[in-house]
Write a protein that holds these residues in place. Structure first.
Motif, PDB file in Angstrom:
ATOM      1  N   LEU A 200       0.848  -1.193   0.000  1.00  0.00           N
ATOM      2  CA  LEU A 200       0.000   0.000   0.000  1.00  0.00           C
ATOM      3  C   LEU A 200       0.882   1.242   0.000  1.00  0.00           C
ATOM      4  N   ASN A 201       1.096   1.795  -1.170  1.00  0.00           N
ATOM      5  CA  ASN A 201       1.934   2.982  -1.308  1.00  0.00           C
ATOM      6  C   ASN A 201       1.374   3.861  -2.424  1.00  0.00           C
ATOM      7  N   ALA A 202       2.082   4.924  -2.730  1.00  0.00           N
ATOM      8  CA  ALA A 202       1.593   5.858  -3.748  1.00  0.00           C
ATOM      9  C   ALA A 202       1.405   5.180  -5.105  1.00  0.00           C
ATOM     10  N   GLN A 203       2.279   4.231  -5.422  1.00  0.00           N
ATOM     11  CA  GLN A 203       2.196   3.553  -6.715  1.00  0.00           C
ATOM     12  C   GLN A 203       0.934   2.707  -6.829  1.00  0.00           C
ATOM     13  N   THR A 204       0.629   1.923  -5.797  1.00  0.00           N
ATOM     14  CA  THR A 204      -0.573   1.093  -5.862  1.00  0.00           C
ATOM     15  C   THR A 204      -1.834   1.934  -5.699  1.00  0.00           C
ATOM     16  N   PHE A 205      -1.737   3.062  -4.975  1.00  0.00           N
ATOM     17  CA  PHE A 205      -2.884   3.964  -4.888  1.00  0.00           C
ATOM     18  C   PHE A 205      -3.229   4.500  -6.274  1.00  0.00           C
ATOM     19  N   ALA A 206      -2.209   4.913  -7.017  1.00  0.00           N
ATOM     20  CA  ALA A 206      -2.428   5.395  -8.380  1.00  0.00           C
ATOM     21  C   ALA A 206      -2.977   4.277  -9.277  1.00  0.00           C
ATOM     22  N   ALA A 207      -2.457   3.061  -9.094  1.00  0.00           N
ATOM     23  CA  ALA A 207      -2.935   1.930  -9.890  1.00  0.00           C
ATOM     24  C   ALA A 207      -4.407   1.664  -9.616  1.00  0.00           C
TER      25      ALA A 207
END
Length: 274
Positions: A200-207
């Motif tokens: 759960l980080n910015a990358q998966t939030f964007a995904a």
């Protein structure tokens, strides 16, 4: 097709290629997929709740589609754990419409036009070229990508019927919510809860946002243009994903793979326009 509709369909293609890029580049694609689905379900719940009606007859379709979508996400994340974005994405995305058309030839899902048969042949040739152009491709990744395509084709046929009983956005959320829960459960069982927390980080939030947003842009485009040209523009995501693999992930994309990706895109567009 208006310029606005074209822009919306192209935006959907960009978002679809983007969320696949973000999952493919993750250290743990399975955990990243679970985290992204969690984000999508939570963030878009309020929108789905007010976006339209749902009839009682939708539930059998939601149940079947949710199982198929779960298999889709599990297979796709497993493919990205073993193979390259520029190889997995064209096969998974390009094979699915071909399988839907094959089902049509078998009498499932509607009639098939001659130009669509040509599209099947062109897309098939492109898929072969994409795979052969790579250096010692991972055969298991190829099998997983084809399995992913089979799940896309299957839930597409189910969703055609299911959408007769619900508006698109709430239907998508109803399917995605149990799919997310099952994908998270499988991931936790395999790797433990900390794996999902770490993902759960910015990358998966964007995904997660891009996963749901891509579908929303397609719906907006369909309100302004016929389905065939919207679907054709949407399939440019195949070339975009290959470009992302080459330029961002620095995958060794040969001229043959580029040509194969273009052939897949052209073939799928012929299927859509037919």
């Amino acid at each position: 097709m208006t310029l606005v509709a074209f822009g919306l369909a192209l935006g959907a293609a960009v978002l679809h290629a983007l969320w696949n890029l973000l999952l493919a580049r993750a250290d743990d694609p399975r955990a990243a997929t679970a985290a992204a689905l969690c984000v999508a379900v939570v963030v878009f719940a309020p929108i789905a709740a007010v976006a339209g009606h749902v009839e009682a007859g939708v539930w059998p379709y939601v149940g079947v589609s949710a199982l198929l979508e779960t298999a889709y996400f599990l297979l796709l994340s497993a493919a990205y754990a073993r193979g390259e974005l520029s190889a997995v994405y064209p096969v998974a995305r390009g094979t699915a419409p071909v399988l839907v058309l094959v089902a049509g030839l078998a009498g499932i899902g509607g009639a098939v036009a001659a130009i669509q048969v040509v599209g099947i042949a062109v897309a098939g040739a492109g898929i072969v070229a994409v795979q052969r152009a790579g250096a010692a491709p991972d055969r298991r990744a190829l099998v997983l990508a084809i399995g992913t395509a089979a799940m896309i084709a299957a839930y597409t046929l189910v969703d055609r019927e299911g959408l007769r009983h619900a508006d698109p956005l709430p239907y998508l959320w109803l399917v995605l919510a149990p799919s997310a829960a099952l994908t998270i459960a499988v991931t936790v069982r395999e790797q433990g809860t900390p794996a999902v927390h770490r993902a759960l980080n910015a990358q998966t939030f964007a995904a997660g946002l891009a996963t749901f947003g891509a579908y929303g842009l397609v719906l907006a485009a369909l309100e302004r243009a016929p389905a065939a040209p919207v679907a054709a523009v949407r399939e440019t995501s195949i070339v975009l994903a290959v470009a992302a693999g080459a330029l961002i992930l620095h995958e060794p994309v040969s001229r043959g793979r580029w040509l194969g990706a273009v052939a897949v895109t052209v073939g799928v567009c012929l299927v859509a326009l037919g």
